[in-house]
Write a protein that holds these residues in place. Structure first.
Motif, PDB file in Angstrom:
ATOM      1  N   GLU A  88       0.876  -1.169  -0.027  1.00 30.80           N
ATOM      2  CA  GLU A  88      -0.044   0.194  -0.035  1.00 30.80           C
ATOM      3  C   GLU A  88       0.866   1.184  -0.038  1.00 30.80           C
ATOM      4  O   GLU A  88       0.603   2.125  -0.917  1.00 30.80           O
ATOM      5  CB  GLU A  88      -0.833  -0.084   1.286  1.00 30.80           C
ATOM      6  CG  GLU A  88      -1.978   1.152   1.333  1.00 30.80           C
ATOM      7  CD  GLU A  88      -2.755   1.341   0.053  1.00 30.80           C
ATOM      8  OE1 GLU A  88      -3.106   2.624  -0.249  1.00 30.80           O
ATOM      9  OE2 GLU A  88      -3.151   0.292  -0.747  1.00 30.80           O
ATOM     10  N   THR A  89       1.974   1.323   0.820  1.00 29.96           N
ATOM     11  CA  THR A  89       2.772   2.328   0.735  1.00 29.96           C
ATOM     12  C   THR A  89       3.581   2.625  -0.641  1.00 29.96           C
ATOM     13  O   THR A  89       3.666   3.664  -1.096  1.00 29.96           O
ATOM     14  CB  THR A  89       3.945   2.305   1.875  1.00 29.96           C
ATOM     15  OG1 THR A  89       3.444   2.033   3.113  1.00 29.96           O
ATOM     16  CG2 THR A  89       4.921   3.297   1.932  1.00 29.96           C
ATOM     17  N   ASN A 144       0.621  13.304 -12.284  1.00 23.85           N
ATOM     18  CA  ASN A 144       0.465  13.736 -11.099  1.00 23.85           C
ATOM     19  C   ASN A 144       1.673  14.502 -10.418  1.00 23.85           C
ATOM     20  O   ASN A 144       1.784  14.730  -9.166  1.00 23.85           O
ATOM     21  CB  ASN A 144       0.304  12.577  -9.825  1.00 23.85           C
ATOM     22  CG  ASN A 144      -0.864  11.875 -10.325  1.00 23.85           C
ATOM     23  OD1 ASN A 144      -2.163  12.501 -10.088  1.00 23.85           O
ATOM     24  ND2 ASN A 144      -0.927  10.603 -10.899  1.00 23.85           N
ATOM     25  N   ALA A 172       2.676   8.797  -7.993  1.00 24.46           N
ATOM     26  CA  ALA A 172       2.292  10.305  -7.671  1.00 24.46           C
ATOM     27  C   ALA A 172       3.639  10.679  -7.122  1.00 24.46           C
ATOM     28  O   ALA A 172       3.754  11.885  -7.743  1.00 24.46           O
ATOM     29  CB  ALA A 172       1.763   9.725  -6.006  1.00 24.46           C
ATOM     30  N   GLU A 173       4.544  10.358  -6.418  1.00 27.52           N
ATOM     31  CA  GLU A 173       5.813  10.745  -6.281  1.00 27.52           C
ATOM     32  C   GLU A 173       6.775  10.175  -7.349  1.00 27.52           C
ATOM     33  O   GLU A 173       7.967  10.713  -7.492  1.00 27.52           O
ATOM     34  CB  GLU A 173       6.321  10.487  -4.752  1.00 27.52           C
ATOM     35  CG  GLU A 173       5.412  11.199  -3.578  1.00 27.52           C
ATOM     36  CD  GLU A 173       5.805  12.923  -3.799  1.00 27.52           C
ATOM     37  OE1 GLU A 173       6.399  13.136  -4.397  1.00 27.52           O
ATOM     38  OE2 GLU A 173       5.124  13.097  -2.685  1.00 27.52           O
ATOM     39  N   HIS A 185      -4.785   9.022  -7.468  1.00 26.90           N
ATOM     40  CA  HIS A 185      -3.720   9.653  -6.728  1.00 26.90           C
ATOM     41  C   HIS A 185      -4.615  10.954  -6.267  1.00 26.90           C
ATOM     42  O   HIS A 185      -4.040  11.949  -5.405  1.00 26.90           O
ATOM     43  CB  HIS A 185      -2.546   9.707  -7.248  1.00 26.90           C
ATOM     44  CG  HIS A 185      -1.715   8.743  -7.464  1.00 26.90           C
ATOM     45  ND1 HIS A 185      -1.285   7.831  -6.097  1.00 26.90           N
ATOM     46  CD2 HIS A 185      -1.366   7.731  -8.304  1.00 26.90           C
ATOM     47  CE1 HIS A 185      -0.744   6.719  -6.663  1.00 26.90           C
ATOM     48  NE2 HIS A 185      -0.784   6.799  -8.225  1.00 26.90           N
ATOM     49  N   GLN A 186      -5.443  11.702  -7.058  1.00 29.84           N
ATOM     50  CA  GLN A 186      -6.002  12.829  -6.805  1.00 29.84           C
ATOM     51  C   GLN A 186      -7.546  12.765  -6.723  1.00 29.84           C
ATOM     52  O   GLN A 186      -8.236  12.257  -7.378  1.00 29.84           O
ATOM     53  CB  GLN A 186      -5.710  13.891  -7.894  1.00 29.84           C
ATOM     54  CG  GLN A 186      -4.067  14.328  -8.340  1.00 29.84           C
ATOM     55  CD  GLN A 186      -4.019  15.051  -9.095  1.00 29.84           C
ATOM     56  OE1 GLN A 186      -4.585  16.303  -9.125  1.00 29.84           O
ATOM     57  NE2 GLN A 186      -3.004  14.816 -10.015  1.00 29.84           N
ATOM     58  N   ARG A 192       2.226   1.814  -3.403  1.00 28.80           N
ATOM     59  CA  ARG A 192       1.254   2.101  -4.725  1.00 28.80           C
ATOM     60  C   ARG A 192       1.024   3.481  -4.334  1.00 28.80           C
ATOM     61  O   ARG A 192       0.638   4.108  -5.514  1.00 28.80           O
ATOM     62  CB  ARG A 192       0.169   1.237  -4.339  1.00 28.80           C
ATOM     63  CG  ARG A 192       0.064  -0.220  -4.999  1.00 28.80           C
ATOM     64  CD  ARG A 192      -1.418  -0.826  -4.958  1.00 28.80           C
ATOM     65  NE  ARG A 192      -2.088  -0.828  -3.694  1.00 28.80           N
ATOM     66  CZ  ARG A 192      -1.919  -2.053  -2.936  1.00 28.80           C
ATOM     67  NH1 ARG A 192      -1.286  -3.117  -3.830  1.00 28.80           N
ATOM     68  NH2 ARG A 192      -2.410  -2.555  -1.712  1.00 28.80           N
ATOM     69  N   ARG A 193       1.088   4.252  -3.187  1.00 27.12           N
ATOM     70  CA  ARG A 193       0.901   5.308  -2.920  1.00 27.12           C
ATOM     71  C   ARG A 193       1.869   6.359  -3.604  1.00 27.12           C
ATOM     72  O   ARG A 193       1.610   7.309  -4.038  1.00 27.12           O
ATOM     73  CB  ARG A 193       0.782   5.802  -1.624  1.00 27.12           C
ATOM     74  CG  ARG A 193      -0.720   5.369  -0.975  1.00 27.12           C
ATOM     75  CD  ARG A 193      -1.072   6.097   0.401  1.00 27.12           C
ATOM     76  NE  ARG A 193      -0.002   5.857   1.262  1.00 27.12           N
ATOM     77  CZ  ARG A 193       0.015   4.951   2.498  1.00 27.12           C
ATOM     78  NH1 ARG A 193      -0.931   3.924   2.200  1.00 27.12           N
ATOM     79  NH2 ARG A 193       1.047   4.730   3.218  1.00 27.12           N
ATOM     80  N   LEU A 194       3.223   5.852  -3.487  1.00 23.31           N
ATOM     81  CA  LEU A 194       4.368   6.421  -4.083  1.00 23.31           C
ATOM     82  C   LEU A 194       4.131   6.334  -5.625  1.00 23.31           C
ATOM     83  O   LEU A 194       4.724   7.390  -5.954  1.00 23.31           O
ATOM     84  CB  LEU A 194       5.602   5.944  -3.431  1.00 23.31           C
ATOM     85  CG  LEU A 194       5.813   6.395  -1.959  1.00 23.31           C
ATOM     86  CD1 LEU A 194       6.944   5.554  -1.398  1.00 23.31           C
ATOM     87  CD2 LEU A 194       6.027   7.784  -1.886  1.00 23.31           C
TER      88      LEU A 194
END
Length: 341
Positions: free
Chosen positions: A85-86, A174, A93-94, A123-124, A88-90
């Motif tokens: 999950e961590t 993003n 997006a980052e 991501h948004q 996937r969030r990055l």
């Protein structure tokens, strides 16, 4: 360089274990750092470990590949061992990724605009109208004519260069802090290559993104890199600024790559130069320096065949993994370089 780099890879070792229990190493103790806003180029022949290194950074290794040891830190945060999950969030997006073949990144049965819109939705918090407008803006930014109409097309209706532009738009959707481009222009003609690299430069200028460019094209490196890391047989053998690597190459492999360029120093009979031999397969890498069997350096010693050379700094931002080359530079360089080496 800043005290805390944007992305830092330390002693990363990646590989797999065979059914017989043998450990095969693909990436061996690689250390890299990426500063905010800069372009770092990873250069080397196929099989040198460039792409695997970056897949490990993104947490995209597929079994049986695994990280054996080492660290990957993004803005000081450890990513090795992070949960799905961590990561996937990055990702997206980052940390944005542009893969070599756009047809492996695009779903052939979904419209191009829908796929880019999905990257925004993950991501948004944008409503559907805002997402669609953003898709049109992104396609226009990467040079797609009639972007609203084109967004409704399927990937097979686009040319190769247009598909790659769509993948760039998706990666930049993003405004990631780091963009990883894995040989994004390999299958394209030189005119389209130049156009796409200009698109990337303009996108980075708008967002301030740093970029890791994986390539074997030294022409692209000379035009776009701030710093360069030369990889061979899973290891980094030389790092430096683009000027150090091109104007003062030290490792025999780096020199061989430059000599192989068209227009470079060829053979005495006028033929183009090619480094003798081939890169070793991961399961057949020699002991000692991986490049030793192909090395033509006059100062090569017996220790090259037995001792694995460490990457040692020559000066502030130039490091080399070749003791004979370091020794040669020590005896011929100005006093400032002698002291640094």
């Amino acid at each position: 360089m800043t005290s805390t780099p944007l992305l830092e890879v330390t002693d990363l070792t990646v590989g797999y274990v065979t059914p017989e229990g043998e450990r095969i190493v693909l990436v061996d103790s690689v250390s890299l750092r990426l500063e905010p806003g800069e372009v770092l180029c990873l250069v080397g022949e196929s099989g040198s470990g460039k792409s695997v290194t970056m897949l490990a950074v993104l947490g995209l290794l597929t079994p049986p590949l695994t990280v054996f040891s080492g660290s990957v830190r993004f803005r000081g945060r450890e990513l090795v061992g992070a949960d799905d999950e961590t990561l996937r969030r990055l990702r997206g997006a980052e940390l944005g990724m542009i893969f070599q073949d756009p047809m492996t990144s695009l779903n052939p049965v979904r419209r191009v605009g829908v796929q880019i819109e999905r990257a925004l939705a993950v991501h948004q918090r944008l409503d559907r109208k805002a997402r669609r407008q953003r898709v049109v803006e992104l396609l226009a930014a990467v040079g797609i004519p009639q972007p609203e109409e084109r967004s409704r097309a399927y990937p097979h209706e686009w040319s190769g260069g247009m598909r790659q532009r769509a993948v760039i738009a998706m990666a930049m959707a993003n405004d990631p802090a780091v963009l990883i481009a894995d040989e994004p222009t390999t299958a394209l003609d030189v005119t389209v290559q130049a156009q796409l690299m200009q698109v990337l430069a303009e996108a980075r200028a708008r967002t301030g993104a740093a970029m890791v460019l994986i390539t074997h094209d030294l022409g692209l490196v000379a035009q776009h890199a701030d710093r360069v890391a030369i990889m061979y047989a899973g290891r980094v053998v030389e790092t430096g600024t683009v000027w150090q690597i091109f104007d003062d190459p030290a490792h025999p492999y780096t020199r061989g790559l430059q000599r192989s360029l068209l227009g470079g120093d060829g053979e005495p009979d006028g033929r183009a130069y090619a480094i003798p031999g081939s890169p070793p397969a991961p399961a057949q890498r020699p002991t000692g320096c991986g490049f030793a069997p192909r090395c033509e350096f006059p100062g090569k010693t017996a220790e090259c065949d037995t001792n694995t050379p460490a990457l040692i700094a020559l000066d502030t931002d130039h490091a080399l993994a070749c003791p004979p080359a370091r020794e040669a530079m020590r005896t011929t360089a100005p006093s400032g370089r002698q002291a640094a080496s």
